[in-house]
Structures are given as structure tokens and as C-alpha cells.
Design an enzyme around this catalytic site. Structure first.
Site, PDB file in Angstrom:
ATOM      1  N   PHE A  21     -36.664 -17.641 -16.595  1.00 14.24           N
ATOM      2  CA  PHE A  21     -35.403 -16.984 -16.952  1.00 14.24           C
ATOM      3  C   PHE A  21     -35.718 -15.661 -17.658  1.00 14.24           C
ATOM      4  O   PHE A  21     -35.263 -15.394 -18.761  1.00 14.24           O
ATOM      5  CB  PHE A  21     -34.548 -17.880 -17.865  1.00 14.24           C
ATOM      6  CG  PHE A  21     -34.371 -19.288 -17.363  1.00 14.24           C
ATOM      7  CD1 PHE A  21     -33.375 -19.587 -16.445  1.00 14.24           C
ATOM      8  CD2 PHE A  21     -35.197 -20.317 -17.801  1.00 14.24           C
ATOM      9  CE1 PHE A  21     -33.195 -20.888 -15.976  1.00 14.24           C
ATOM     10  CE2 PHE A  21     -35.032 -21.620 -17.337  1.00 14.24           C
ATOM     11  CZ  PHE A  21     -34.026 -21.915 -16.429  1.00 14.24           C
ATOM     12  N   ASP A  72     -36.884 -15.269 -12.311  1.00 16.98           N
ATOM     13  CA  ASP A  72     -35.440 -15.215 -12.543  1.00 16.98           C
ATOM     14  C   ASP A  72     -34.759 -15.353 -11.181  1.00 16.98           C
ATOM     15  O   ASP A  72     -35.376 -15.097 -10.145  1.00 16.98           O
ATOM     16  CB  ASP A  72     -35.029 -13.899 -13.213  1.00 16.98           C
ATOM     17  CG  ASP A  72     -33.688 -14.013 -13.931  1.00 16.98           C
ATOM     18  OD1 ASP A  72     -33.682 -14.180 -15.168  1.00 16.98           O
ATOM     19  OD2 ASP A  72     -32.632 -13.954 -13.261  1.00 16.98           O
ATOM     20  N   SER A  73     -33.496 -15.739 -11.191  1.00 19.63           N
ATOM     21  CA  SER A  73     -32.779 -15.880  -9.922  1.00 19.63           C
ATOM     22  C   SER A  73     -31.966 -14.625  -9.590  1.00 19.63           C
ATOM     23  O   SER A  73     -31.372 -14.541  -8.529  1.00 19.63           O
ATOM     24  CB  SER A  73     -31.852 -17.100  -9.982  1.00 19.63           C
ATOM     25  OG  SER A  73     -30.966 -16.967 -11.065  1.00 19.63           O
ATOM     26  N   ALA A 103     -35.616 -21.476 -11.348  1.00 20.05           N
ATOM     27  CA  ALA A 103     -36.636 -21.913 -12.310  1.00 20.05           C
ATOM     28  C   ALA A 103     -36.855 -23.427 -12.258  1.00 20.05           C
ATOM     29  O   ALA A 103     -37.988 -23.892 -12.418  1.00 20.05           O
ATOM     30  CB  ALA A 103     -36.248 -21.479 -13.717  1.00 20.05           C
ATOM     31  N   ASP A 137     -35.957 -19.639 -21.437  1.00 19.96           N
ATOM     32  CA  ASP A 137     -34.795 -19.002 -22.079  1.00 19.96           C
ATOM     33  C   ASP A 137     -33.609 -19.027 -21.109  1.00 19.96           C
ATOM     34  O   ASP A 137     -33.182 -17.978 -20.607  1.00 19.96           O
ATOM     35  CB  ASP A 137     -35.159 -17.568 -22.492  1.00 19.96           C
ATOM     36  CG  ASP A 137     -34.026 -16.872 -23.236  1.00 19.96           C
ATOM     37  OD1 ASP A 137     -33.118 -17.573 -23.736  1.00 19.96           O
ATOM     38  OD2 ASP A 137     -34.046 -15.624 -23.315  1.00 19.96           O
ATOM     39  N   CYS A 154     -29.044 -20.710 -26.047  1.00 14.48           N
ATOM     40  CA  CYS A 154     -28.094 -19.766 -26.624  1.00 14.48           C
ATOM     41  C   CYS A 154     -26.679 -20.352 -26.639  1.00 14.48           C
ATOM     42  O   CYS A 154     -25.704 -19.624 -26.780  1.00 14.48           O
ATOM     43  CB  CYS A 154     -28.134 -18.424 -25.895  1.00 14.48           C
ATOM     44  SG  CYS A 154     -27.810 -18.554 -24.141  1.00 14.48           S
TER      45      CYS A 154
HETATM   46  N1  SAH Z   1     -35.245 -14.132 -21.451  1.00 16.48           N
HETATM   47  C1  SAH Z   1     -34.312 -13.099 -21.105  1.00 16.48           C
HETATM   48  C2  SAH Z   1     -32.865 -13.536 -21.145  1.00 16.48           C
HETATM   49  C3  SAH Z   1     -32.537 -14.683 -20.224  1.00 16.48           C
HETATM   50  S1  SAH Z   1     -30.846 -14.875 -19.887  1.00 16.48           S
HETATM   51  C4  SAH Z   1     -34.533 -11.904 -22.038  1.00 16.48           C
HETATM   52  O1  SAH Z   1     -35.095 -12.054 -23.105  1.00 16.48           O
HETATM   53  O2  SAH Z   1     -34.089 -10.811 -21.684  1.00 16.48           O
HETATM   54  C5  SAH Z   1     -30.859 -16.080 -18.660  1.00 16.48           C
HETATM   55  C6  SAH Z   1     -31.395 -15.635 -17.302  1.00 16.48           C
HETATM   56  O3  SAH Z   1     -31.482 -16.784 -16.469  1.00 16.48           O
HETATM   57  C7  SAH Z   1     -30.528 -14.653 -16.543  1.00 16.48           C
HETATM   58  O4  SAH Z   1     -31.288 -13.516 -16.268  1.00 16.48           O
HETATM   59  C8  SAH Z   1     -30.154 -15.366 -15.225  1.00 16.48           C
HETATM   60  O5  SAH Z   1     -30.188 -14.491 -14.113  1.00 16.48           O
HETATM   61  C9  SAH Z   1     -31.249 -16.392 -15.122  1.00 16.48           C
HETATM   62  N2  SAH Z   1     -30.960 -17.634 -14.396  1.00 16.48           N
HETATM   63  C10 SAH Z   1     -29.830 -18.379 -14.422  1.00 16.48           C
HETATM   64  N3  SAH Z   1     -30.004 -19.515 -13.718  1.00 16.48           N
HETATM   65  C11 SAH Z   1     -31.280 -19.491 -13.230  1.00 16.48           C
HETATM   66  C12 SAH Z   1     -32.066 -20.394 -12.452  1.00 16.48           C
HETATM   67  N4  SAH Z   1     -31.576 -21.558 -12.043  1.00 16.48           N
HETATM   68  N5  SAH Z   1     -33.343 -20.049 -12.181  1.00 16.48           N
HETATM   69  C13 SAH Z   1     -33.854 -18.878 -12.599  1.00 16.48           C
HETATM   70  N6  SAH Z   1     -33.152 -17.992 -13.351  1.00 16.48           N
HETATM   71  C14 SAH Z   1     -31.892 -18.292 -13.664  1.00 16.48           C
END
Ligand code: SAH
Length: 391
Positions: free
Chosen positions: A226, A247-248, A275, A295, A335
Site C-alpha cells: 500500500f 499499490d493497486s 497487496a 499501510d 488509519c
Molecule cells: N503508505 C502510503 C499511504 C497508503 S494509503 C503513504 O505513506 O503515502 C492506502 C493505499 O492503498 C492507497 O494508495 C490505495 O491505492 C492502496 N490500496 C487500496 N487497496 C489496495 C489493495 N487491495 N492492494 C494494494 N493497494 C491497495
């Protein structure tokens, strides 16, 4: 008789229970605790009276939301938005280091309820999340212009919360001009922020201090799940041989790649994937890492979603722990305000038992200090960032 107290224009009367909540340090009054708001108009700054007609203070009135009143000032105070913004900036000067991007105003925690202002160098992003702050926008813009001479002020009023206030959801430039992306400086990196269309208001400012904390324990190989625009990954890359980040979102990864290039970081690979699937695949393939960061987005946006969220957090933590050997580091975040630190600790404990690993707690962290937490307003505390080592 208390119930016969009449309210004048500009006044709202609240129940005994509502008044008690305020006296216990919380700035919200729910609609169910409104005794008389017959004269109040949407977004108006009103005088709030208790059941005995004593003046409690001044609040913004919402005609739509369940949160009917948000206090902005005590009984003998005037609500000075420019003054509050100046105080907020003064506090940031004490707690923000090595970054020209930070949260300048964190709503209730800065006594500017429902107002969020993020600063990206000389560009400012404003979110007015209730009728009162929406109405106050001209005053807010004037205060920012006077105090900071910004290049641009944008309204990121696309948040779903605005619908609860019957306010339009929109993104617009309120003042100046913006050239995207804005490049900011944080922890020695140059980082680009898509202030108009990026996730949150561009980048996740709330993890700034946690990036440095995670990097202190980093070495060898790292996996950042993420990653969004790559915050953790960039910081880990300074300490690790190789970093993989997932990330997705295609859009977020484009920014992440640009950030890696801008900072000339060669040992970092971004991957577009789910993820959950990626972690499961790596665990079947018996891949290992020295540090894994989780995250995820808020799995529990409301209390009702807590059960499903608990399963989600347990699952990713279990899968991540399977990739770590002895001495390995897990950085795990949530969060969701509704997921307390105690709940998250419990979930990780269960995941560690299932994975057959003993975890040592290294740090129990939260959001960066420019997102202050008020002791009597639990909603201001939302981010948990726990760092563990496999013992
Ligand atoms: N760690 C990042 C913030 C993460 S926010 C930082 O510090 O900037 C959460 C992220 O998870 C988003 O970018 C979203 O696109 C991603 N996301 C949501 N569901 C997901 C999944 N199933 N697999 C991978 N990424 C995902």
C-alpha cells in the site's frame, strides 16, 4: 421553567446532556441534544445556551448533519479565524522539521472544527467540511492570503462528508494559479504532490515522522505494501539493498516512480498489484524480507464495518508475518479512527500466534505532530503505526 426559555435569533438551546458533553471537553452537539434551533440558519455562527439559558459559547450550526453544532469559541471569546490560523502555524513551527509540506490546520484539534488546511510549499489545500466552514471560506482565503502570500489556494471539497452537510462536492482553484505537480521537500527528498487530484490532498502527510522511524530499523530487503506515492519505500531505500513496493492504483504508482527518479533512487521497484494476493503468493513461494510495511486504506470507515475490518487487518498481518524471519521488522498501520490501538495490538497478537512468531513491540506510534490529538476529542486520533520485531 427551563423549557420555557425562548431563543432569540442567532441562538440555539441545547439539552442538559448536550451541555454536559461540551463541559467534558467535546466540541460537538448532536441533533438529538438540540432543544430549540428554530431561528438558526445553515452554517450560521450562533450563541449556544444550556437548558438554564446560560451562554455556553459560540458554535457553527449545521441544518443537515447529525452533528448539529460545532463549538468554535467560549462564552467570552470572539471567533477569530485569522488568529486561529496564525496559532496553528506557530505550533507547526515548533513541531515540523525538515518539511515544507504539512497539515497547517487539523480541524477540531486546532479549534477550527471541520476545517482542514494542508500546506504544500506555497500552495495551500483547503477542505471545508461543514456548512459553517463552507460559509466562512472567503474569510479563510483572506487569512491565508494575508499570512502566507500563497501561490495558489485550492479547495479539495470532494470529500463524501460534504454530502452529509448537503454541500456540493467539488475541486476548484480558489486563488492564484497552480502548476501540477507541486514539488515539496520532505526529510531530504523531493516529492511531487498532485494537489488537485491526488489521494487525500496530494500525499499522506500524516506518516512523515513514521517514515523516519521505520527507516531506523531497516536493512537488507524491504516490502512496502500500500505504498501510494512511495513514502515509506523511498525512506527504506536509503537504508536497504532492495525495496519492493506495491499499490493497486496506477495513478499513485506513476507519482511514486517519478519520486524515485527525481531522487535518483535505483534500488526500488514498484509493482501494481493487490497487496492481499501478492502477500499470499510470496508466502507460498517462501520469499522472505527483512522489513515489511503495511499501510492499508481505512478498512473500517464506520463502527459497523469493524468486524469485516478486523478480518482484513488480521489477514494482511498474518500474511506479512509469514515473510519475516527472526529479527525481521513489521511496521503495521491503521488509519481507521474506529480501530483503536488496543484493538490493533490484539489483532496483531492473534496473527503472530497463528504465524507461530513471537513479536517484540519496538514502537507504538501515531500520526505526525502537525495532526495534533486533543485528549478529550478522540476523533482527532486516527492513525496507529506499530513497529514490531520478530523475537
Ligand atoms: N503508505 C502510503 C499511504 C497508503 S494509503 C503513504 O505513506 O503515502 C492506502 C493505499 O492503498 C492507497 O494508495 C490505495 O491505492 C492502496 N490500496 C487500496 N487497496 C489496495 C489493495 N487491495 N492492494 C494494494 N493497494 C491497495
Amino acid at each position: 421553567m427551563p423549557n420555557e426559555v425562548r431563543v432569540s435569533p442567532n441562538e440555539v438551546r441545547v439539552s442538559k446532556k448536550g451541555a454536559e458533553r461540551y463541559r467534558n471537553g467535546h466540541p460537538w452537539i448532536f441533533r438529538s441534544d438540540i432543544a430549540d434551533a428554530a431561528h438558526a440558519s445553515p452554517g450560521e455562527l450562533v450563541r449556544v445556551l444550556d437548558h438554564r439559558a446560560h451562554l455556553l459559547g459560540h458554535a457553527h450550526y449545521s441544518a443537515a448533519s447529525q452533528i448539529a453544532l460545532r463549538f468554535v469559541a467560549g462564552p467570552a471569546e470572539t471567533f477569530d479565524i485569522a488568529g486561529r490560523i496564525a496559532e496553528a502555524q506557530h505550533f507547526r513551527e515548533q513541531v515540523v522539521t525538515d518539511s515544507d509540506a504539512y497539515r497547517l490546520v487539523h480541524a477540531e484539534a486546532d479549534r477550527l472544527p471541520a476545517l482542514i488546511i494542508d500546506r504544500y510549499g506555497d500552495a495551500f489545500s483547503v477542505q471545508a467540511l461543514d456548512q459553517g466552514m463552507d460559509k466562512a471560506l472567503p474569510e479563510i482565503i483572506a487569512a491565508l492570503e494575508n499570512q502566507f502570500r500563497p501561490r495558489a489556494i485550492v479547495a479539495r471539497n470532494d470529500s463524501a462528508v460534504r454530502s452529509l452537510e448537503q454541500l456540493p462536492r467539488e475541486i476548484k482553484i480558489l486563488s492564484g494559479q497552480i502548476e501540477e505537480p507541486v514539488v515539496i521537500h520532505m526529510n531530504g527528498f523531493r516529492i511531487q504532490a498532485d494537489v488537485l487530484h491526488g489521494q487525500k490532498t496530494g500525499i499522506y502527510l500524516d506518516q512523515r515522522e513514521n517514515y523516519l522511524a521505520a527507516a531506523r530499523y531497516a536493512s537488507g530487503t524491504a516490502l512496502d505494501c500500500f505504498t501510494s506515492t512511495g513514502g515509506f519505500a523511498l525512506h527504506l531505500a536509503r537504508a536497504c539493498d532492495r525495496v519492493e513496493a506495491v499499490d493497486s492504483s496506477t495513478l499513485a504508482l506513476e507519482a511514486a516512480n517519478a519520486n524515485a527518479q527525481m531522487n535518483q533512487i535505483p534500488n526500488l521497484d514498484f509493482r501494481e498489484a493487490d497487496a492481499f494476493d501478492l502477500l499470499a503468493g510470496y508466502s507460498s513461494a517462501r520469499r522472505t524480507f527483512d522489513i515489511v510495511v503495511l499501510d492499508p486504506p481505512a478498512f473500517a470507515k464506520s463502527r459497523k464495518q469493524l468486524e469485516g475490518a478486523t478480518r482484513g487487518y488480521k489477514e494482511i498481518n498474518l500474511r506479512a508475518l509469514r515473510l519475516l524471519g527472526r529479527g525481521g521488522i513489521l511496521v503495521t498501520c491503521s488509519c481507521s479512527h474506529h480501530m483503536s490501538e488496543a484493538m490493533l495490538l490484539q489483532i496483531v497478537a492473534e496473527a503472530s500466534l497463528d504465524a507461530g512468531k513471537t513479536l517484540r513491540v519496538l514502537e507504538r506510534r501515531t500520526q505526525s505532530q502537525d495532526h495534533p490529538i486533543l485528549l478529550t476529542v478522540p476523533e482527532t486520533h486516527y492513525l496507529k503505526c506499530l513497529i514490531f520485531q520478530v523475537a
